[in-house]
Design a protein around this motif. Structure first.
Motif, short mmCIF file in Angstrom:
data_model
loop_
_atom_site.label_atom_id
_atom_site.label_comp_id
_atom_site.label_asym_id
_atom_site.label_seq_id
_atom_site.Cartn_x
_atom_site.Cartn_y
_atom_site.Cartn_z
N ALA A 105 -30.12 12.28 -34.75
CA ALA A 105 -30.32 10.96 -34.13
C ALA A 105 -30.48 11.10 -32.62
O ALA A 105 -31.41 10.53 -32.03
CB ALA A 105 -29.16 10.03 -34.47
N ASN A 106 -29.58 11.85 -31.99
CA ASN A 106 -29.66 12.03 -30.53
C ASN A 106 -30.88 12.84 -30.14
O ASN A 106 -31.55 12.54 -29.14
CB ASN A 106 -28.39 12.72 -30.02
CG ASN A 106 -27.20 11.80 -30.00
OD1 ASN A 106 -27.34 10.58 -29.96
ND2 ASN A 106 -25.99 12.37 -30.06
N PHE A 107 -31.18 13.86 -30.93
CA PHE A 107 -32.33 14.71 -30.64
C PHE A 107 -33.63 13.90 -30.67
O PHE A 107 -34.45 13.98 -29.75
CB PHE A 107 -32.39 15.85 -31.64
CG PHE A 107 -33.66 16.64 -31.59
CD1 PHE A 107 -33.92 17.53 -30.57
CD2 PHE A 107 -34.63 16.49 -32.59
CE1 PHE A 107 -35.10 18.25 -30.53
CE2 PHE A 107 -35.80 17.20 -32.56
CZ PHE A 107 -36.04 18.10 -31.52
N LEU A 108 -33.81 13.11 -31.72
CA LEU A 108 -35.05 12.36 -31.87
C LEU A 108 -35.22 11.31 -30.77
O LEU A 108 -36.31 11.17 -30.20
CB LEU A 108 -35.08 11.68 -33.24
CG LEU A 108 -35.24 12.60 -34.45
CD1 LEU A 108 -35.04 11.82 -35.75
CD2 LEU A 108 -36.60 13.27 -34.44
N ARG A 109 -34.15 10.59 -30.45
CA ARG A 109 -34.26 9.55 -29.42
C ARG A 109 -34.47 10.17 -28.04
O ARG A 109 -35.24 9.64 -27.22
CB ARG A 109 -33.03 8.64 -29.42
CG ARG A 109 -33.24 7.37 -28.57
CD ARG A 109 -32.27 6.27 -28.97
NE ARG A 109 -32.62 5.02 -28.32
CZ ARG A 109 -31.99 4.55 -27.24
NH1 ARG A 109 -30.98 5.21 -26.71
NH2 ARG A 109 -32.35 3.40 -26.71
N THR A 110 -33.81 11.29 -27.77
CA THR A 110 -33.99 11.97 -26.49
C THR A 110 -35.43 12.48 -26.37
O THR A 110 -36.06 12.35 -25.31
CB THR A 110 -33.02 13.15 -26.36
OG1 THR A 110 -31.67 12.65 -26.43
CG2 THR A 110 -33.21 13.88 -25.04
N ALA A 111 -35.96 13.05 -27.44
CA ALA A 111 -37.34 13.54 -27.42
C ALA A 111 -38.32 12.39 -27.22
O ALA A 111 -39.27 12.50 -26.42
CB ALA A 111 -37.65 14.28 -28.72
N ALA A 112 -38.11 11.29 -27.92
CA ALA A 112 -39.01 10.14 -27.78
C ALA A 112 -38.95 9.57 -26.37
O ALA A 112 -39.98 9.19 -25.79
CB ALA A 112 -38.65 9.07 -28.80
N GLU A 128 -37.68 1.97 -36.63
CA GLU A 128 -38.80 2.91 -36.64
C GLU A 128 -38.41 4.22 -37.33
O GLU A 128 -39.15 4.76 -38.15
CB GLU A 128 -39.24 3.18 -35.19
CG GLU A 128 -40.48 4.03 -35.06
CD GLU A 128 -40.90 4.23 -33.62
OE1 GLU A 128 -41.80 5.04 -33.37
OE2 GLU A 128 -40.30 3.57 -32.72
N VAL A 129 -37.21 4.72 -37.00
CA VAL A 129 -36.75 5.97 -37.60
C VAL A 129 -36.51 5.79 -39.09
O VAL A 129 -36.89 6.64 -39.91
CB VAL A 129 -35.47 6.46 -36.90
CG1 VAL A 129 -34.86 7.65 -37.66
CG2 VAL A 129 -35.76 6.86 -35.46
N ARG A 130 -35.88 4.68 -39.46
CA ARG A 130 -35.56 4.45 -40.87
C ARG A 130 -36.83 4.38 -41.71
O ARG A 130 -36.90 4.94 -42.81
CB ARG A 130 -34.75 3.17 -41.01
CG ARG A 130 -34.21 2.92 -42.42
CD ARG A 130 -33.12 1.87 -42.38
NE ARG A 130 -31.98 2.32 -41.59
CZ ARG A 130 -30.98 1.54 -41.21
NH1 ARG A 130 -30.99 0.26 -41.53
NH2 ARG A 130 -29.98 2.02 -40.51
N GLU A 131 -37.86 3.69 -41.22
CA GLU A 131 -39.11 3.59 -41.96
C GLU A 131 -39.78 4.95 -42.10
O GLU A 131 -40.32 5.28 -43.15
CB GLU A 131 -40.05 2.60 -41.27
CG GLU A 131 -39.59 1.15 -41.38
CD GLU A 131 -40.47 0.20 -40.59
OE1 GLU A 131 -41.32 0.68 -39.81
OE2 GLU A 131 -40.31 -1.03 -40.77
N ALA A 132 -39.72 5.75 -41.01
CA ALA A 132 -40.31 7.09 -41.06
C ALA A 132 -39.55 7.98 -42.03
O ALA A 132 -40.16 8.79 -42.76
CB ALA A 132 -40.31 7.70 -39.65
#
Length: 251
Positions: A105-112, A128-132
């Motif tokens: 969760a932290n990795f994805l949001r930090t990257a985005a 957005e993450v849940r749908e993906a």
């Protein structure tokens, strides 16, 4: 419309501290990819396919000795790794690394946040993450697990494609994304790649040994890679020829 141009690219493994001589791997790669195109690079083991992907992305193990990699006219070789990502380049690794202690969760949001230039609004981001995740059949519980730690090969590859869909790069370099996948995982991952292309008009450079993923992610062009360079190119039918006859005549 964006363009990724690889021009006369030469690269070697950087000299090591034990005094070993540098080893030349890439020997003049030329390739142009436009938005919306899928290019497949196929070739035998040891031909330099993965070296090409890592060199484009900026892996410190490899030293460019000649050539350019231009994304919309900007030479990526002049940029740091994070700057290349912000310019619109994405690499899905053949062997995704584990990052203990950092949640997905932290990795994805930090990257985005880094790629988009601002943090996505939390409520919108969670949706957005849940749908993906649902599209890739990823359990939402994975969000709280450390990046790739304890993941199976298929789970790691699904999360690479999850990142691809969320970061929305201009160009995706996919290094043997099909390796280690069973039939069901291959189909799901391929659908994720196709959705990325459709939604973002993204360009794809697909590195693979086998034709099976190309049955799902249809290439516009197929290139044979041998001895550090592209030795021949053709349409999708070239993949069928390689499947039937192998690479011997190119070695």
């Amino acid at each position: 419309m964006s363009t990724l141009e690889i021009k006369n690219l030469h690269a070697q493994v950087r000299p090591t501290e034990d005094g070993a001589e540098p080893k030349q791997i890439l020997k003049g790669v030329n390739l142009t990819i436009n938005s919306g195109e899928t290019h497949a690079i196929m070739g035998p083991n040891g031909s330099g396919k993965s070296t090409l992907s890592y060199t484009i992305a900026g892996h410190p193990k490899y030293e460019v000795t000649e050539g350019e990699v231009l994304l919309d006219g900007v030479n990526l070789l002049d940029l740091d790794v994070d700057e290349r990502a912000r310019a619109g380049l994405f690499l899905a690794m053949q062997y995704p690394v584990e990052v203990p202690g950092v949640s997905m969760a932290n990795f994805l949001r930090t990257a985005a946040t880094a790629v988009r230039g601002e943090a996505p609004k939390l409520r919108d981001w969670v949706k957005e993450v849940r749908e993906a995740q649902e599209e890739l059949s990823i359990d939402k519980a994975f969000s709280e697990r450390s990046v790739n730690e304890g993941f199976s090969g298929g789970e790691k590859k699904r999360h690479e494609v999850l990142q691809l869909g969320l970061l929305k790069p201009k160009f995706a370099v996919l290094d043997e994304t099909d390796s280690g996948l069973d039939v069901d995982a291959l189909r799901v991952v391929s659908e994720g790649i196709n959705k990325y292309k459709e939604r973002n008009n993204g360009g794809v450079l697909m590195i693979t040994h086998y034709k099976r993923i190309l049955n799902y992610v249809h290439p516009d062009y197929v290139h044979v890679f041998a001895d550090g360079k592209i030795v021949t190119s053709g349409g999708p039918e070239l993949a069928d020829e390689l499947e039937a006859h192998g690479y011997d005549r190119f070695l």
